[in-house]
Design a protein around this motif. Structure first.
Motif, PDB file in Angstrom:
ATOM      1  N   CYS A   7       0.850  -1.184   0.000  1.00 25.16           N
ATOM      2  CA  CYS A   7       0.000   0.000   0.000  1.00 25.16           C
ATOM      3  C   CYS A   7       0.894   1.245   0.000  1.00 25.16           C
ATOM      4  O   CYS A   7       1.859   1.336   0.764  1.00 25.16           O
ATOM      5  CB  CYS A   7      -0.904   0.009   1.227  1.00 25.16           C
ATOM      6  SG  CYS A   7      -1.981   1.444   1.306  1.00 25.16           S
ATOM      7  N   CYS A  14       2.043  -0.834   4.228  1.00 23.64           N
ATOM      8  CA  CYS A  14       1.543  -2.153   4.630  1.00 23.64           C
ATOM      9  C   CYS A  14       1.614  -3.151   3.474  1.00 23.64           C
ATOM     10  O   CYS A  14       1.378  -2.808   2.324  1.00 23.64           O
ATOM     11  CB  CYS A  14       0.085  -2.044   5.074  1.00 23.64           C
ATOM     12  SG  CYS A  14      -0.163  -1.034   6.546  1.00 23.64           S
ATOM     13  N   LEU A  16      -0.179  -5.802   1.743  1.00 26.57           N
ATOM     14  CA  LEU A  16      -1.563  -6.232   1.633  1.00 26.57           C
ATOM     15  C   LEU A  16      -1.675  -7.563   0.915  1.00 26.57           C
ATOM     16  O   LEU A  16      -0.914  -7.849  -0.006  1.00 26.57           O
ATOM     17  CB  LEU A  16      -2.380  -5.194   0.852  1.00 26.57           C
ATOM     18  CG  LEU A  16      -2.337  -3.747   1.336  1.00 26.57           C
ATOM     19  CD1 LEU A  16      -3.143  -2.859   0.409  1.00 26.57           C
ATOM     20  CD2 LEU A  16      -2.840  -3.645   2.757  1.00 26.57           C
ATOM     21  N   ASN A  30      -3.803  -4.605   6.061  1.00 28.80           N
ATOM     22  CA  ASN A  30      -3.845  -3.145   6.117  1.00 28.80           C
ATOM     23  C   ASN A  30      -3.998  -2.668   7.562  1.00 28.80           C
ATOM     24  O   ASN A  30      -4.761  -3.230   8.338  1.00 28.80           O
ATOM     25  CB  ASN A  30      -4.975  -2.596   5.240  1.00 28.80           C
ATOM     26  CG  ASN A  30      -6.323  -3.196   5.543  1.00 28.80           C
ATOM     27  OD1 ASN A  30      -6.469  -4.411   5.559  1.00 28.80           O
ATOM     28  ND2 ASN A  30      -7.312  -2.346   5.789  1.00 28.80           N
ATOM     29  N   GLY A  35      -5.885   1.474   3.187  1.00 27.14           N
ATOM     30  CA  GLY A  35      -5.288   0.309   2.532  1.00 27.14           C
ATOM     31  C   GLY A  35      -6.315  -0.516   1.791  1.00 27.14           C
ATOM     32  O   GLY A  35      -6.076  -0.989   0.673  1.00 27.14           O
ATOM     33  N   GLU A  36      -7.481  -0.674   2.386  1.00 29.49           N
ATOM     34  CA  GLU A  36      -8.546  -1.425   1.731  1.00 29.49           C
ATOM     35  C   GLU A  36      -9.036  -0.688   0.480  1.00 29.49           C
ATOM     36  O   GLU A  36      -9.224  -1.289  -0.575  1.00 29.49           O
ATOM     37  CB  GLU A  36      -9.710  -1.647   2.692  1.00 29.49           C
ATOM     38  CG  GLU A  36     -10.781  -2.546   2.145  1.00 29.49           C
ATOM     39  CD  GLU A  36     -11.848  -2.904   3.169  1.00 29.49           C
ATOM     40  OE1 GLU A  36     -12.841  -3.521   2.738  1.00 29.49           O
ATOM     41  OE2 GLU A  36     -11.697  -2.576   4.357  1.00 29.49           O
TER      42      GLU A  36
END
Length: 120
Positions: A7, A14, A16, A30, A35-36
């Motif tokens: 990310c 992060c 992911l 995340n 992040g999602e």
């Protein structure tokens, strides 16, 4: 299908893991909600900012740094670069002025620096 990515929305970076199982997209790894959202955008319609230089007619400043005003689809990056290779800036622009418009997506390329007149 499982895909791993880093990310880039914040300095944490992060790692992911994205699991695309049919119509369901599950993101793990995340540390924040950004992040999602990043993973969802990367899997459905990835976009990028584009920075490059344009040739100019001015010997004292043969290249002008430019960037996209907004992100463009990732698939448009190479066609945009081919188009921009044909552009030669003919006028003195200031930082923030529109130097070109990308034909595929209509996004403006704006100057990142001034093309100043030389002092006498």
């Amino acid at each position: 299908m499982i895909r791993e990515m880093i990310c880039i929305t914040c300095p944490t970076g992060c790692k992911l893991t994205v699991d695309l199982n049919g119509e369901t997209l599950k993101v793990s790894g995340n540390a924040c909600k950004r992040g999602e959202a990043f993973a969802l955008a990367e899997m459905t319609c990835p976009t990028r900012s584009l920075t490059t230089t344009l040739r100019t007619v001015f010997p004292e400043a043969p290249a002008l740094p430019v960037r996209t005003k907004s992100e463009i689809p990732k698939a448009s990056v190479m066609p945009a670069m081919r188009y921009l290779a044909s552009i030669v800036v003919q006028e003195r622009l200031r930082c923030g002025d529109v130097a070109a418009v990308l034909p595929d997506c209509g996004v403006e390329m704006i100057a990142s620096s001034d093309l100043l007149i030389e002092s006498e």
